[in-house]
Design a protein around this motif. Structure first.
Motif, short mmCIF file in Angstrom:
data_model
loop_
_atom_site.label_atom_id
_atom_site.label_comp_id
_atom_site.label_asym_id
_atom_site.label_seq_id
_atom_site.Cartn_x
_atom_site.Cartn_y
_atom_site.Cartn_z
N UNK A 1 22.49 9.36 -76.36
CA UNK A 1 22.13 8.36 -77.35
C UNK A 1 22.16 6.96 -76.50
N UNK A 2 22.99 6.73 -75.60
CA UNK A 2 23.25 5.50 -74.84
C UNK A 2 21.94 4.97 -74.46
N UNK A 3 21.40 6.04 -73.53
CA UNK A 3 20.27 5.62 -72.91
C UNK A 3 18.94 5.45 -73.88
N UNK A 4 18.82 6.04 -74.89
CA UNK A 4 18.03 5.99 -76.08
C UNK A 4 17.98 4.63 -76.29
N UNK A 5 19.15 4.17 -76.72
CA UNK A 5 19.33 2.95 -77.29
C UNK A 5 18.85 1.87 -76.42
N UNK A 6 19.45 1.97 -75.04
CA UNK A 6 18.94 0.88 -73.87
C UNK A 6 17.47 0.91 -73.84
N UNK A 7 16.88 2.07 -73.45
CA UNK A 7 15.33 2.19 -73.59
C UNK A 7 14.63 1.41 -74.52
N UNK A 8 14.99 1.52 -75.91
CA UNK A 8 14.62 1.03 -77.01
C UNK A 8 14.61 -0.47 -76.98
N UNK A 9 15.78 -0.74 -76.41
CA UNK A 9 16.02 -2.50 -76.45
C UNK A 9 15.19 -2.91 -75.23
N UNK A 10 15.01 -2.30 -74.03
CA UNK A 10 14.30 -2.65 -73.00
C UNK A 10 12.65 -2.85 -73.55
N UNK A 11 12.43 -2.12 -74.33
CA UNK A 11 11.00 -2.17 -74.97
C UNK A 11 10.54 -3.00 -76.25
N UNK A 12 11.88 -3.70 -76.54
CA UNK A 12 11.58 -4.44 -77.87
C UNK A 12 11.65 -6.21 -77.39
N UNK A 13 10.58 -6.62 -77.82
CA UNK A 13 10.77 -8.24 -77.33
C UNK A 13 11.70 -8.88 -78.03
N UNK A 14 12.28 -8.41 -79.18
CA UNK A 14 13.43 -9.07 -80.10
C UNK A 14 14.69 -8.81 -79.43
N UNK A 15 14.83 -7.53 -78.75
CA UNK A 15 15.96 -7.40 -78.06
C UNK A 15 16.34 -8.32 -76.92
N UNK A 16 15.18 -8.48 -76.17
CA UNK A 16 15.10 -9.56 -75.07
C UNK A 16 15.51 -10.76 -75.57
N UNK A 17 14.81 -11.23 -76.90
CA UNK A 17 15.34 -12.56 -77.33
C UNK A 17 16.76 -12.70 -77.46
N UNK A 18 17.34 -11.55 -77.98
CA UNK A 18 18.83 -11.55 -78.32
C UNK A 18 19.57 -11.68 -77.08
N UNK A 19 18.98 -10.89 -75.88
CA UNK A 19 19.82 -11.21 -74.75
C UNK A 19 19.62 -12.54 -74.02
N UNK A 20 18.53 -13.35 -74.39
CA UNK A 20 18.41 -14.61 -73.83
C UNK A 20 19.37 -15.54 -74.58
N UNK A 21 19.29 -15.40 -75.93
CA UNK A 21 20.28 -16.06 -76.94
C UNK A 21 21.78 -15.88 -76.53
N UNK A 22 22.14 -14.59 -76.30
CA UNK A 22 23.35 -14.34 -75.99
C UNK A 22 23.70 -15.03 -74.64
N UNK A 23 23.04 -14.83 -73.42
CA UNK A 23 22.97 -15.45 -72.19
C UNK A 23 23.38 -17.04 -72.40
N UNK A 24 22.41 -17.71 -73.10
CA UNK A 24 22.62 -19.13 -73.52
C UNK A 24 23.88 -19.33 -73.98
#
Length: 162
Positions: free
Chosen positions: A130-153
């Protein structure tokens, strides 16, 4: 019915017996709720008219009471309706068409079975990791990347401020 009428017209002076129509034909929900009209139209195309029966009884309509002769029956309108609604084909052609349809449906069934197998495997894979599945989906999602950038900022701003 057209064949029966054509056969009966061989004896034009023969009396046509009264036809009684059952309430069963008028049940709500039959033939899209318009069975009475469909049924009445069927008989009328042969020249048979009906008088309404007594409501609530088992017979809801009776052919008109005056004696009708076989020679008065009509087949032309019924023949036209038959020609426009029914396609004639030979038995061999009908069987060949059925075979084609069976083959097409079998292929569709195989395709659906393959798709079901693929989805089943995807579900099992998700359940195993399940963790791998969630991470692979997040890696494929532009929204997830946007949230990572917002979180990092946000994290870097919180370090500067605090």
């Amino acid at each position: 019915m057209a064949e029966i009428v054509a056969w009966a017209k061989q004896w034009p002076t023969a009396e046509v017996m009264r036809i009684d129509l059952s309430w069963q034909d008028e049940k709500e929900g039959r033939w899209g709720g318009n069975n009475k009209e469909r049924r009445d139209r069927f008989y009328e195309q042969f020249g048979i008219a009906f008088a309404p029966g007594t409501p609530g009884h088992s017979i809801t309509a009776k052919s008109k009471s005056k004696p009708m002769r076989a020679g008065e029956l009509v087949t032309e309108e019924a023949e036209q309706a038959w020609r426009s609604n029914i396609r004639e084909s030979s038995t061999v052609d009908a069987i060949a068409e059925q075979q084609r349809e069976i083959t097409m449906l079998a292929q569709e069934c195989q395709r659906l079975e393959r798709e079901a197998m693929r989805l089943r495997e995807a579900c099992q894979s998700t359940a195993r990791r399940p963790v791998r599945q969630v991470l692979s989906r997040m890696a494929a999602s532009p929204y997830a990347w946007g949230m990572v950038v917002v979180g990092a900022v946000a994290l870097s701003l919180s370090k500067v401020v605090g």
